[in-house]
Design a protein around this motif. Structure first.
Motif, mmCIF file in Angstrom:
data_model
loop_
_atom_site.group_PDB
_atom_site.id
_atom_site.type_symbol
_atom_site.label_atom_id
_atom_site.label_comp_id
_atom_site.label_asym_id
_atom_site.label_seq_id
_atom_site.Cartn_x
_atom_site.Cartn_y
_atom_site.Cartn_z
ATOM 1 N N SER A 1 34.896 39.426 48.330
ATOM 2 C CA SER A 1 35.314 39.086 46.970
ATOM 3 C C SER A 1 36.456 38.090 47.012
ATOM 4 O O SER A 1 37.413 38.248 47.745
ATOM 5 N N ARG A 2 36.285 37.076 46.239
ATOM 6 C CA ARG A 2 37.409 36.168 46.050
ATOM 7 C C ARG A 2 37.324 35.654 44.636
ATOM 8 O O ARG A 2 36.558 34.769 44.319
ATOM 9 N N ASP A 3 38.099 36.244 43.795
ATOM 10 C CA ASP A 3 38.090 35.843 42.406
ATOM 11 C C ASP A 3 39.407 35.148 42.115
ATOM 12 O O ASP A 3 40.465 35.745 42.239
ATOM 13 N N SER B 1 41.586 36.984 39.736
ATOM 14 C CA SER B 1 41.878 38.403 39.898
ATOM 15 C C SER B 1 43.384 38.600 40.036
ATOM 16 O O SER B 1 44.079 37.827 40.681
ATOM 17 N N ASN C 1 32.947 33.076 50.614
ATOM 18 C CA ASN C 1 32.912 34.523 50.594
ATOM 19 C C ASN C 1 31.546 35.062 50.219
ATOM 20 O O ASN C 1 31.131 36.089 50.706
ATOM 21 N N TYR C 2 30.897 34.357 49.334
ATOM 22 C CA TYR C 2 29.602 34.857 48.932
ATOM 23 C C TYR C 2 28.510 34.124 49.691
ATOM 24 O O TYR C 2 28.148 33.000 49.360
ATOM 25 N N GLN D 1 29.446 42.168 45.104
ATOM 26 C CA GLN D 1 30.365 41.589 46.072
ATOM 27 C C GLN D 1 31.713 41.310 45.434
ATOM 28 O O GLN D 1 32.750 41.477 46.059
ATOM 29 N N TYR D 2 31.682 40.890 44.172
ATOM 30 C CA TYR D 2 32.946 40.530 43.543
ATOM 31 C C TYR D 2 33.844 41.727 43.313
ATOM 32 O O TYR D 2 35.061 41.588 43.308
ATOM 33 N N ARG E 1 34.488 44.081 35.100
ATOM 34 C CA ARG E 1 34.875 44.404 36.470
ATOM 35 C C ARG E 1 35.171 45.892 36.612
ATOM 36 O O ARG E 1 34.686 46.548 37.530
ATOM 37 N N SER F 1 33.847 44.331 45.282
ATOM 38 C CA SER F 1 33.933 45.135 46.501
ATOM 39 C C SER F 1 35.322 45.043 47.117
ATOM 40 O O SER F 1 36.051 44.077 46.928
ATOM 41 N N SER G 1 42.686 43.968 46.572
ATOM 42 C CA SER G 1 42.527 42.897 47.551
ATOM 43 C C SER G 1 43.038 43.320 48.925
ATOM 44 O O SER G 1 42.796 42.640 49.895
ATOM 45 N N GLU H 1 27.583 40.331 41.839
ATOM 46 C CA GLU H 1 28.536 41.125 41.062
ATOM 47 C C GLU H 1 29.126 42.222 41.931
ATOM 48 O O GLU H 1 30.322 42.501 41.876
#
Lengths: 325, 424
Positions: A270-272, A275, A145-146, A244-245, A8, A247, A281, A242
């Motif tokens: 992005s929504r991990d 995270s 989200n994606y 997007q994650y 990341r 961003s 965020s 990737e």
């Protein structure tokens, strides 16, 4: 999909450089190559299939029907374009599907010239377009989200661009008759529209001008929706998962006939679940992002549109006689 | 077409040859026989000034060298050409159905493999009555009475000793579950990793509680298959300093069947980039580490993030190996903490980053063309790709196929004249 902290931070560092290095080394305004065909479904007015090399695929069909809308009820509540999304694994009332439907309905209905859908010589008869979109993905990475909005937008653009409407034959005959009789007729008895059953007489909903290169700017086109990933001060078109994650934020910029149209929206890409709080965020957009995003879209949109138009222009009637694949 | 394919089958008795034939079929058939016609629709024809300069400088650079916003191509049509293929297969079957079917030939799902009831049916087959059919597309392999079909494409099947790259998906009771792209997750036991505090210690309950400090969900690691369990799951270990957590780079996924199993799977490539070519198709590209980084305290300062490490670091600032009596364990501790660090090297230059993405695109190119991936091929593709100043051009399908063809042609020529090709 989860990224490790090291991945990341490596990605973020690369993407937030002054001259960003994307993981597949694309330019900021470069899209991933797609494979596209249109007009391949025989029973629909227009259709398209767009594939991305990562296996995501979007099939769109446009079916027209005639509706009667009295002039009194002609207001904002009437939508002549109706999107229906079908994403395997997602219910129709899921967040993903309802958000997509809302976004597309809003953008397309607000920016569509309804006069092109009106039946000639009929006061209250309109074509209504039902657009069905099937999105197929072999990855489990789609979520609220994606969303590969870019792909869906390309597909709906192509389908609308290839949409043909049947020829009205009522008014053709009437042209030869006396105009006065004609007027009395239409006022008194409600006549049903009749269409030619010869498909070769049909006309394109979005007529292509013969010299497409010169008249591109003011040519009427369906809207295209671009999604931009915002990372630090940089914006990217067609972000991969990737990107997007990592961003900070996302920007949805619709475009139509050479202009940016409203509504420009921000969206979280992005929504991990893993995270931590440090992972950007809470980063918002600033004025710079907006201007940068708008100018980026302005720069690429016309080229994208003309690349897609070429697919429509070069599509062959008999291409799919044997097989659609 | 039918005559060439017959020839191919004729020489396919030998395994090595056979693989080549397969590759050639896959690669060349779309080019020559079926007339790959990707009708390109370029987004825009005009070049910007900088790009024009580029094109002029690389003399033979084709038109694709200019950057396009969006490339749209059409899918391959005219699949009916494949009929000629099946004709030739039929001929062979008629000639000697029984014999031919048991040799090394390609079968498709549902195809009759044999009607001999004496043979045992192995993986990739099923039977109806006395007849055995293939359930996958692949090659027939026969060991004594055991008949099985080895699929051409499948998920990764771990074997003991495979050097692989995996991602932690779950932290469980004394073990991590690792996604290795196989049919099931692999298992990494707490006992098979190096832990800080000395590798020779038995793992205590305290270690179990702090497992997430070493490896947590999402972490990528570099490990070896130690054993296979009865159900086919792999047991991994990282008990070597060359294994462990991965940093400073990018992960690339390629099909596992393209990775050729070799003695060594981690290499240094030109351009200050190193690669770990996991047998499972997970490939890690990263900045080549400094050789002295393990014991040098300066890099340790940069990468330190852990409270234990800070503690260690404070009294080891003027540490040199061998100067004190406790050096052995201390060295162990330092290196192992570095193994579990999440911080990247802060000094990765833009050039290294550019090289890494270029290698990534090279790998994607090889996997698109379905060419087996080895160190020499990666370097070869990298050399060819330098023709494109911006490696973002390599994502175009046409470019990838052209490069794939170049690689295979280059190897053919190398077979003829080795010394000449070495200079390439």
């Amino acid at each position: 999909m989860i990224l490790s902290p090291a991945e990341r931070s490596y990605l973020r560092d690369s993407l937030s450089l002054e001259t960003p290095i994307r993981p597949d080394s694309r330019l900021v305004g470069q899209f991933r190559p797609i494979e596209a065909v249109c007009n391949f479904l025989p029973n629909f007015n227009g259709s398209s299939r767009v594939r991305l090399s990562d296996g995501n695929e979007c099939i769109t069909s446009v079916k027209s029907s005639v509706v009667i809308i009295s002039s009194s009820s002609r207001d904002d509540s009437v939508n002549l374009i109706d999107f229906l999304f079908n994403i395997p694994g997602y219910r129709d009332d899921s967040n993903l599907v309802s958000n997509l439907t809302l976004t597309f309905n809003k953008i397309f209905n607000n920016n569509f010239d309804y006069s092109s859908l009106k039946l000639k010589n009929f006061k209250n008869h309109f074509f209504k377009l039902s657009i069905d979109i099937l999105f197929i993905s072999n990855s489990s990475d789609i979520n609220d989200n994606y969303v590969p909005l870019t792909l869906i937008s390309f597909s709906s653009y192509l389908a609308l661009r290839s949409t043909r409407l049947p020829l009205l034959i009522n008014d053709l005959e009437k042209d030869e008759e006396d105009l006065n009789i004609d007027k009395i007729k239409t006022q008194k008895e409600v006549e049903l529209p009749m269409f030619s059953d010869d498909w070769s007489d049909s006309t394109y909903l979005f007529p292509t001008s013969p010299s497409s290169s010169t008249a591109n700017a003011n040519q009427r086109t369906p809207p295209l929706i671009f999604i931009l990933a915002v990372i630090d001060d940089n914006l990217f078109v067609d972000p991969t998962i990737e990107e997007q994650y990592v961003s900070d934020n996302g920007l949805i910029v619709p475009w139509c006939s050479g202009n940016i149209i409203n509504p420009i929206e921000s969206t979280k890409l992005s929504r991990d679940p893993n995270s931590d709080s440090t992972s950007s965020s809470t980063v918002g957009l600033n004025y710079n992002h907006l201007t940068k995003g708008i100018s980026l879209v302005k720069e690429v949109a016309a080229k994208v549109a003309s690349a897609l138009d070429n697919v429509v222009n070069t599509s062959d009637e008999n291409e799919f006689l044997n097989s659609i694949f | 077409m039918s005559s060439t394919s017959k020839q191919n089958w004729a020489i396919s008795d030998c395994d090595a040859h056979f693989c080549d034939v397969l590759v050639m079929l896959k690669i060349f058939v779309p080019f020559h026989c079926y007339g790959w016609s990707s009708q390109k629709c370029w987004g825009a024809e005009e070049e910007t000034a900088g790009e024009a300069g580029k094109a002029g400088e690389a003399g033979e650079a084709p038109a694709e060298a200019t950057m396009e916003v969006l490339t749209v191509s059409k899918p391959i049509q005219n699949r009916e050409d494949f009929d000629s293929d099946s004709d030739s297969d039929l001929d062979l079957d008629f000639a000697s159905p029984q014999k031919q079917s048991l040799q090394n030939s390609v079968v498709t799902p549902g195809e009759l493999v044999t009607s001999d009831p004496m043979l045992m049916r192995g993986h990739g087959t099923y039977s109806v009555g006395n007849k055995t059919y293939s359930s996958v597309a692949g090659t027939i392999s026969r060991v004594n009475k055991l008949l099985s079909v080895i699929p051409l494409k499948s998920r990764f099947r771990p074997e003991t000793g495979d050097h692989i790259v995996g991602r932690i998906t779950e932290v469980g009771n004394k073990r991590w579950k690792v996604d290795i792209g196989g049919e099931q997750n692999a298992i990494l036991l707490l006992g098979s990793v190096n832990l800080p505090g000395g590798i020779l210690r038995r793992k205590s309950q305290n270690d179990e509680l702090t497992m997430r400090n070493f490896l947590k969900e999402g972490d990528l690691l570099n490990c070896e298959v130690q054993m296979l369990y009865n159900d086919g799951a792999a047991g991994l270990h990282t008990r070597s300093l060359k294994y462990g957590k991965l940093r400073n780079g990018l992960l690339v996924l390629v099909p596992s069947y393209l990775i050729v199993r070799t003695k060594n799977h981690s290499f240094d490539l030109p351009g200050n980039v190193s690669i770990i070519l996991g047998v499972n198709g997970f490939v890690w590209l990263y900045k080549t580490p400094l050789k002295t980084s393990l014991s040098s305290s300066s890099t340790l300062k940069n990468t330190n993030l852990n409270k234990f490490q800070t503690m260690l670091n404070s009294d080891s600032s003027n540490y040199t190996p061998g100067s004190t009596s406790v050096s052995i364990t201390r060295l162990e501790e330092e290196s192992t903490w570095e193994i579990y660090s999440d911080k990247n090297d802060p000094n990765i230059s833009n050039n290294v980053r550019l090289n890494i993405v270029r290698y990534k695109n090279c790998l994607k190119c090889l996997s698109h063309c379905e060419i087996g991936i080895t160190k020499s091929r990666i370097e070869h593709v990298y050399d060819i790709s330098l023709e494109y100043e911006n490696s973002g051009n390599l994502i175009e399908i046409e470019v990838m196929e052209r490069i794939g063809k170049d690689v295979l042609n280059g190897e053919k020529m190398r077979g003829v004249n080795t010394s000449k090709m070495m200079s390439l």
